[in-house]
Motif scaffolding. Sequence first.
Motif, PDB file in Angstrom:
ATOM      1  N   PRO A 233       1.074  -1.243  -0.075  1.00 13.76           N
ATOM      2  CA  PRO A 233       0.266  -0.271   0.195  1.00 13.76           C
ATOM      3  C   PRO A 233       0.918   1.027   0.410  1.00 13.76           C
ATOM      4  O   PRO A 233       0.366   2.566  -0.437  1.00 13.76           O
ATOM      5  CB  PRO A 233      -0.948   0.047   1.613  1.00 13.76           C
ATOM      6  N   GLU A 234       1.976   0.770   0.080  1.00  7.74           N
ATOM      7  CA  GLU A 234       2.665   2.689   1.074  1.00  7.74           C
ATOM      8  C   GLU A 234       3.478   2.661  -0.779  1.00  7.74           C
ATOM      9  O   GLU A 234       4.173   4.079  -1.001  1.00  7.74           O
ATOM     10  CB  GLU A 234       3.880   2.425   2.160  1.00  7.74           C
ATOM     11  N   ALA A 235       4.241   1.801  -1.284  1.00 10.92           N
ATOM     12  CA  ALA A 235       4.915   1.836  -2.487  1.00 10.92           C
ATOM     13  C   ALA A 235       4.476   0.941  -3.396  1.00 10.92           C
ATOM     14  O   ALA A 235       4.869  -0.551  -3.867  1.00 10.92           O
ATOM     15  CB  ALA A 235       6.455   1.311  -2.084  1.00 10.92           C
ATOM     16  N   PRO A 236       3.211   0.778  -4.207  1.00  5.38           N
ATOM     17  CA  PRO A 236       2.521   0.222  -5.074  1.00  5.38           C
ATOM     18  C   PRO A 236       2.787   0.057  -6.475  1.00  5.38           C
ATOM     19  O   PRO A 236       3.972   1.168  -6.963  1.00  5.38           O
ATOM     20  CB  PRO A 236       1.248   0.659  -5.520  1.00  5.38           C
ATOM     21  N   TRP A 237       3.020  -0.725  -7.710  1.00  5.37           N
ATOM     22  CA  TRP A 237       3.581  -1.117  -8.902  1.00  5.37           C
ATOM     23  C   TRP A 237       2.392  -1.080  -9.687  1.00  5.37           C
ATOM     24  O   TRP A 237       1.207  -0.642  -8.992  1.00  5.37           O
ATOM     25  CB  TRP A 237       3.981  -2.269  -9.124  1.00  5.37           C
ATOM     26  N   TYR A 238       2.645  -0.008 -10.473  1.00  3.88           N
ATOM     27  CA  TYR A 238       1.701  -0.217 -12.319  1.00  3.88           C
ATOM     28  C   TYR A 238       2.737  -0.508 -12.784  1.00  3.88           C
ATOM     29  O   TYR A 238       3.430  -0.303 -13.271  1.00  3.88           O
ATOM     30  CB  TYR A 238       1.765   1.169 -11.985  1.00  3.88           C
ATOM     31  N   VAL A 239       1.831  -1.522 -13.378  1.00  8.16           N
ATOM     32  CA  VAL A 239       2.576  -1.611 -15.041  1.00  8.16           C
ATOM     33  C   VAL A 239       1.412  -0.829 -15.969  1.00  8.16           C
ATOM     34  O   VAL A 239       0.163  -1.205 -16.256  1.00  8.16           O
ATOM     35  CB  VAL A 239       1.681  -3.235 -15.032  1.00  8.16           C
ATOM     36  N   VAL A 240       2.032  -0.476 -16.764  1.00  9.35           N
ATOM     37  CA  VAL A 240       1.854   0.319 -17.692  1.00  9.35           C
ATOM     38  C   VAL A 240       1.962  -0.405 -18.939  1.00  9.35           C
ATOM     39  O   VAL A 240       2.898  -0.048 -19.474  1.00  9.35           O
ATOM     40  CB  VAL A 240       2.777   1.779 -17.065  1.00  9.35           C
ATOM     41  N   PRO A 241       1.322  -0.496 -20.024  1.00  9.26           N
ATOM     42  CA  PRO A 241       1.623  -1.478 -21.133  1.00  9.26           C
ATOM     43  C   PRO A 241       1.897  -0.304 -22.247  1.00  9.26           C
ATOM     44  O   PRO A 241       1.341   0.609 -21.866  1.00  9.26           O
ATOM     45  CB  PRO A 241      -0.074  -1.045 -21.627  1.00  9.26           C
ATOM     46  N   ALA A 242       3.049  -0.375 -23.079  1.00  9.66           N
ATOM     47  CA  ALA A 242       3.837   0.626 -23.574  1.00  9.66           C
ATOM     48  C   ALA A 242       4.083   0.764 -24.692  1.00  9.66           C
ATOM     49  O   ALA A 242       5.233   1.224 -25.768  1.00  9.66           O
ATOM     50  CB  ALA A 242       5.063   0.544 -22.469  1.00  9.66           C
TER      51      ALA A 242
END
Lengths: 284, 284
Positions: A233-242
């Motif tokens: 929760p303090e440091a979430p990952w985001y996976v961004v289609p690129a």
Amino acid sequence: MATHTWTTEPAELLRVREGFSLADVDADAHPGFDGDKSSGTALLEEREQRLDELQERLFAASRVGDGHDAVLLVLQAMDTAGKGGIVRHVVGGVDPQGVDFAAFKAPTEQELAHDFLWRVEKRLPRPGMIGVFDRSHYEDVLIGRVRALADESEIERRYDAIIDFERRVAASGTRIVKVMLHISRDEQKERLMERLERHDKHWKYNPGDVDERMLWDDYMDAYQTAFDRTSTPEAPWYVVPADRKWYARLAVQELLIDALEDIDPQWPLADYDVEAEKKRLAAS
Amino acid sequence: MATHTWTTEPAELLRVREGFSLADVDADAHPGFDGDKSSGTALLEEREQRLDELQERLFAASRVGDGHDAVLLVLQAMDTAGKGGIVRHVVGGVDPQGVDFAAFKAPTEQELAHDFLWRVEKRLPRPGMIGVFDRSHYEDVLIGRVRALADESEIERRYDAIIDFERRVAASGTRIVKVMLHISRDEQKERLMERLERHDKHWKYNPGDVDERMLWDDYMDAYQTAFDRTSTPEAPWYVVPADRKWYARLAVQELLIDALEDIDPQWPLADYDVEAEKKRLAAS
């Protein structure tokens, strides 16, 4: 005015949650935004002003009084996924005075003599700044794992060390936004080929890039494990289609805006007597 | 296409030469450019591409082979003269990855315990980078002189120390561009008043700014002495009229372009076999 806007916040859509599977992400998709490249580029330009204002407020709040907030954008990706483009076209839209940029290359001998977080700690953004990590401590559980640069128990130890480290950084007032730019293997091949075909891109190519490419599946496994272990929760990952550069830029811009809106930095109040200063200035 | 361009290079026109007198500079003038704000802004935008390309070449040349070149832009000025605007609107036009920005505030206790050039040396740009100093070692012969922060013999020593230092930096491959943004006393009053009148600018104002303003003539004398003593062929000073922000930005942009064109950085040749790599990539 841009003709399209976000239908769902990328902070919601792209966040790595329990049960997330990297294998199910379509690198060519543009979730949450149903426009095309031209409407995406228009929105990027429009939202630049919002990002710019928020960054200036963040910076201002740290200069007077007790503003301790900062933002840290961590960028991880396979080669050619577009980290450089994010820095140039998203981060480049704000005042360079408010940006702390750090690129982490293969560690030096001195860095290797310390714990893997030693060099990272030194580059954390000061209050008021937007820090950008082009690669990061995650290399130590990505290439570190794939290439077995450390033994298994050390790699295992690192996941927990990262969680503790990031929790401490977050507690000190830094919003951490961890982004993986996700491209497909085919798209990478095209982009590497372009670097080989253009003499002004030759310097961006390194034969080692193909060596790592051969280990694609191992890297995807290592990313999946990193997500499973360190998306908190303090440091979430985001996976961004690129695969579509315009989409990745638009999404990361919005993730940054979201982090800044969460801080909601305010113009600091004057810590001097404004009317008295006006008189003193007028007489000077 | 911009409708106006430079009639004479600012590198020629604005350079401090033997016999230069700061008192004779009109801060409201726009020498070498006979357009107005709108044509100036158009040219700024147009030339951004040139600056951007040169910066990328400089960066590329340092990554492969033996490129040692760098650029160092030193910005000095009275408060409100527009250093921040230069960073934002001129330097902000290039890739943030290629910029090393350093702001020098009042020295810390640790910094004071060392020679005045100690903290400056540490922030010199690496090869391939454009370094930007927002204030610099010149503070030590400007406020240092005006406020007698060091005794006279120490201030005297510093001019020669600066010349030796800058000669060494230049010899290592760094083009040094020293800029004083020159505003008039009246213009400063207006700009300070604006900071007092707008709540979103209060944080930019400091009562100390008026204290320094009261010593205007002493500062101009200190600048004149710094120019007389330290404008060398390796590290020339440029005095840029800055009452018109658009002109100052345009002029500094052109000074940077000039320094980069002098370096004339080239795309580096591949240090690998391009055709062999194409085959290897195709098979991967």
